[in-house]
Design a protein around this motif. Sequence first.
Motif, mmCIF file in Angstrom:
data_model
loop_
_atom_site.group_PDB
_atom_site.id
_atom_site.type_symbol
_atom_site.label_atom_id
_atom_site.label_comp_id
_atom_site.label_asym_id
_atom_site.label_seq_id
_atom_site.Cartn_x
_atom_site.Cartn_y
_atom_site.Cartn_z
ATOM 1 N N ALA A 88 3.909 6.239 -5.270
ATOM 2 C CA ALA A 88 4.273 6.348 -6.961
ATOM 3 C C ALA A 88 2.227 7.279 -7.445
ATOM 4 O O ALA A 88 2.426 7.104 -8.216
ATOM 5 C CB ALA A 88 3.871 4.873 -7.332
ATOM 6 N N GLY A 89 1.500 7.376 -6.565
ATOM 7 C CA GLY A 89 0.864 8.103 -6.396
ATOM 8 C C GLY A 89 -0.824 7.681 -6.936
ATOM 9 O O GLY A 89 -1.572 8.041 -7.513
ATOM 10 N N ASN A 90 -0.739 6.478 -7.152
ATOM 11 C CA ASN A 90 -1.236 5.170 -6.911
ATOM 12 C C ASN A 90 -1.746 4.756 -6.318
ATOM 13 O O ASN A 90 -1.234 4.268 -4.739
ATOM 14 C CB ASN A 90 -1.017 3.870 -7.694
ATOM 15 C CG ASN A 90 -0.238 4.663 -8.953
ATOM 16 O OD1 ASN A 90 -0.441 5.398 -9.775
ATOM 17 N ND2 ASN A 90 1.334 3.644 -9.509
ATOM 18 N N PRO A 91 -3.005 3.727 -6.735
ATOM 19 C CA PRO A 91 -3.885 3.393 -5.021
ATOM 20 C C PRO A 91 -3.740 1.789 -5.317
ATOM 21 O O PRO A 91 -3.192 1.490 -6.185
ATOM 22 C CB PRO A 91 -5.570 3.482 -5.502
ATOM 23 C CG PRO A 91 -5.412 3.611 -6.858
ATOM 24 C CD PRO A 91 -4.171 4.322 -7.418
ATOM 25 N N ALA A 92 -3.377 1.571 -4.468
ATOM 26 C CA ALA A 92 -2.884 -0.192 -3.429
ATOM 27 C C ALA A 92 -3.787 -1.431 -4.678
ATOM 28 O O ALA A 92 -4.689 -1.410 -4.869
ATOM 29 C CB ALA A 92 -3.272 -0.219 -2.450
ATOM 30 N N SER A 93 -2.497 -1.947 -4.638
ATOM 31 C CA SER A 93 -3.474 -2.920 -6.227
ATOM 32 C C SER A 93 -2.836 -4.586 -4.737
ATOM 33 O O SER A 93 -1.788 -5.096 -5.395
ATOM 34 C CB SER A 93 -2.624 -3.283 -6.837
ATOM 35 O OG SER A 93 -3.630 -4.576 -7.913
ATOM 36 N N ILE A 94 -3.893 -4.810 -4.860
ATOM 37 C CA ILE A 94 -3.262 -5.904 -3.544
ATOM 38 C C ILE A 94 -4.687 -7.017 -3.826
ATOM 39 O O ILE A 94 -5.926 -7.491 -4.238
ATOM 40 C CB ILE A 94 -4.142 -4.958 -2.320
ATOM 41 C CG1 ILE A 94 -4.121 -4.251 -1.422
ATOM 42 C CG2 ILE A 94 -3.755 -6.894 -1.369
ATOM 43 C CD1 ILE A 94 -2.185 -4.195 -1.084
ATOM 44 N N GLY A 95 -3.643 -8.020 -4.221
ATOM 45 C CA GLY A 95 -3.764 -9.816 -4.384
ATOM 46 C C GLY A 95 -5.538 -10.337 -3.711
ATOM 47 O O GLY A 95 -5.380 -10.074 -2.714
ATOM 48 N N ASN A 96 -6.649 -10.309 -4.732
ATOM 49 C CA ASN A 96 -7.604 -10.800 -3.515
ATOM 50 C C ASN A 96 -7.402 -12.219 -2.883
ATOM 51 O O ASN A 96 -7.955 -12.240 -1.400
ATOM 52 C CB ASN A 96 -8.484 -12.356 -4.375
ATOM 53 C CG ASN A 96 -9.077 -10.610 -5.775
ATOM 54 O OD1 ASN A 96 -9.803 -9.622 -5.084
ATOM 55 N ND2 ASN A 96 -9.983 -11.207 -6.880
ATOM 56 N N GLU A 97 -6.339 -12.981 -3.142
ATOM 57 C CA GLU A 97 -5.492 -14.329 -1.870
ATOM 58 C C GLU A 97 -5.064 -13.262 -0.222
ATOM 59 O O GLU A 97 -5.497 -14.089 0.384
ATOM 60 C CB GLU A 97 -4.519 -15.045 -2.613
ATOM 61 C CG GLU A 97 -2.889 -14.675 -2.880
ATOM 62 C CD GLU A 97 -3.106 -13.952 -3.827
ATOM 63 O OE1 GLU A 97 -2.271 -13.217 -4.218
ATOM 64 O OE2 GLU A 97 -4.158 -13.308 -4.968
ATOM 65 N N PHE A 98 -4.249 -12.588 -0.127
ATOM 66 C CA PHE A 98 -3.527 -11.210 0.359
ATOM 67 C C PHE A 98 -5.373 -10.829 0.955
ATOM 68 O O PHE A 98 -5.731 -10.406 2.649
ATOM 69 C CB PHE A 98 -2.811 -9.760 -0.080
ATOM 70 C CG PHE A 98 -1.523 -10.886 -0.040
ATOM 71 C CD1 PHE A 98 -1.541 -11.381 0.527
ATOM 72 C CD2 PHE A 98 -1.173 -10.685 -1.486
ATOM 73 C CE1 PHE A 98 -0.040 -11.869 0.635
ATOM 74 C CE2 PHE A 98 -0.095 -11.623 -1.332
ATOM 75 C CZ PHE A 98 0.928 -12.150 -0.703
ATOM 76 N N VAL A 99 -6.177 -10.455 0.344
ATOM 77 C CA VAL A 99 -7.133 -9.695 0.745
ATOM 78 C C VAL A 99 -7.835 -11.349 2.125
ATOM 79 O O VAL A 99 -8.952 -10.672 2.725
ATOM 80 C CB VAL A 99 -8.437 -9.451 0.194
ATOM 81 C CG1 VAL A 99 -9.461 -8.755 0.342
ATOM 82 C CG2 VAL A 99 -7.400 -7.792 -0.790
ATOM 83 N N SER A 133 0.991 -1.027 -0.180
ATOM 84 C CA SER A 133 0.142 -0.113 -0.061
ATOM 85 C C SER A 133 0.716 0.847 -0.269
ATOM 86 O O SER A 133 0.535 2.305 -0.518
ATOM 87 C CB SER A 133 -0.993 0.083 1.634
ATOM 88 O OG SER A 133 -2.402 -0.980 1.135
ATOM 89 N N LEU A 134 1.732 0.885 1.146
ATOM 90 C CA LEU A 134 2.955 2.407 1.310
ATOM 91 C C LEU A 134 3.320 2.725 -0.633
ATOM 92 O O LEU A 134 3.978 3.989 -0.448
ATOM 93 C CB LEU A 134 4.145 2.917 2.056
ATOM 94 C CG LEU A 134 2.872 2.762 3.517
ATOM 95 C CD1 LEU A 134 3.773 1.851 4.873
ATOM 96 C CD2 LEU A 134 2.548 4.327 3.911
ATOM 97 N N ILE A 135 3.904 1.819 -1.039
ATOM 98 C CA ILE A 135 5.058 1.536 -1.895
ATOM 99 C C ILE A 135 3.447 2.376 -3.786
ATOM 100 O O ILE A 135 4.511 3.382 -4.154
ATOM 101 C CB ILE A 135 5.233 0.147 -2.618
ATOM 102 C CG1 ILE A 135 5.985 -0.170 -1.577
ATOM 103 C CG2 ILE A 135 6.259 0.239 -4.080
ATOM 104 C CD1 ILE A 135 7.040 -1.233 -1.946
ATOM 105 N N ASP A 136 2.703 1.836 -3.011
ATOM 106 C CA ASP A 136 1.929 1.888 -5.153
ATOM 107 C C ASP A 136 0.964 3.676 -4.229
ATOM 108 O O ASP A 136 1.491 4.395 -4.887
ATOM 109 C CB ASP A 136 0.290 1.384 -4.239
ATOM 110 C CG ASP A 136 1.083 -0.109 -5.164
ATOM 111 O OD1 ASP A 136 2.278 -0.254 -6.085
ATOM 112 O OD2 ASP A 136 -0.037 -0.297 -5.084
#
Length: 186
Positions: A38-49, A32-35
């Motif tokens: 970069a000014g982008n919303p975080a891309s978290i995979g469904n498996e992590f969610v 989340s912090l890396i994304d």
Amino acid sequence: MNTKPAGTVIAVIAVVMLLLFAGIWTWILVLSLIDAAAGNPASIGNEFVVAAGALSTLLASLTSASIGSAIADVKGQKSDGKGGSPASSVMTVEKVAAELSWRSKAAIVVYILVGLGVLGVWLVMDTLSPEVVTAFALSLVGWLIGAAGIVFESPPTSSPLTKAEAAPTAEATKAKPRKSARRFSI
């Protein structure tokens, strides 16, 4: 043949669960912090969610149930007539904490620390925060409100007894069989 005692196996499971919980949430926060940098919303995979949501729900439920069970145990000690003086029968946070297993205490600490990290990231990231971070941050706030109810519970006030309360009936003074308390602990 299993030569390890059951307590050791349970302790290993508890530690693995806590490490998995902390590890998955740390990974989600790092992504989340890396994304966000970069000014982008975080891309978290469904498996992590799914894994993060399941572990968060599990720990919230287990810690709440464990605390509730400890409170019931303390209140049971208070009402069984073995508490001694009235001052020793007051429910305190210390008495409740003494009833908790080390696994429950560890789960509470890990849940709060990880949750505060998630809450901090959620507040800093604002609109770039992934939904899973927002959901857990709000869930933690609800859990903390429940915990605050325990911590800041006002002590019982002493009120004068009515004549009926001061003189128990013959039925009330008979010894009643005590049900065995079922203890819930992680």
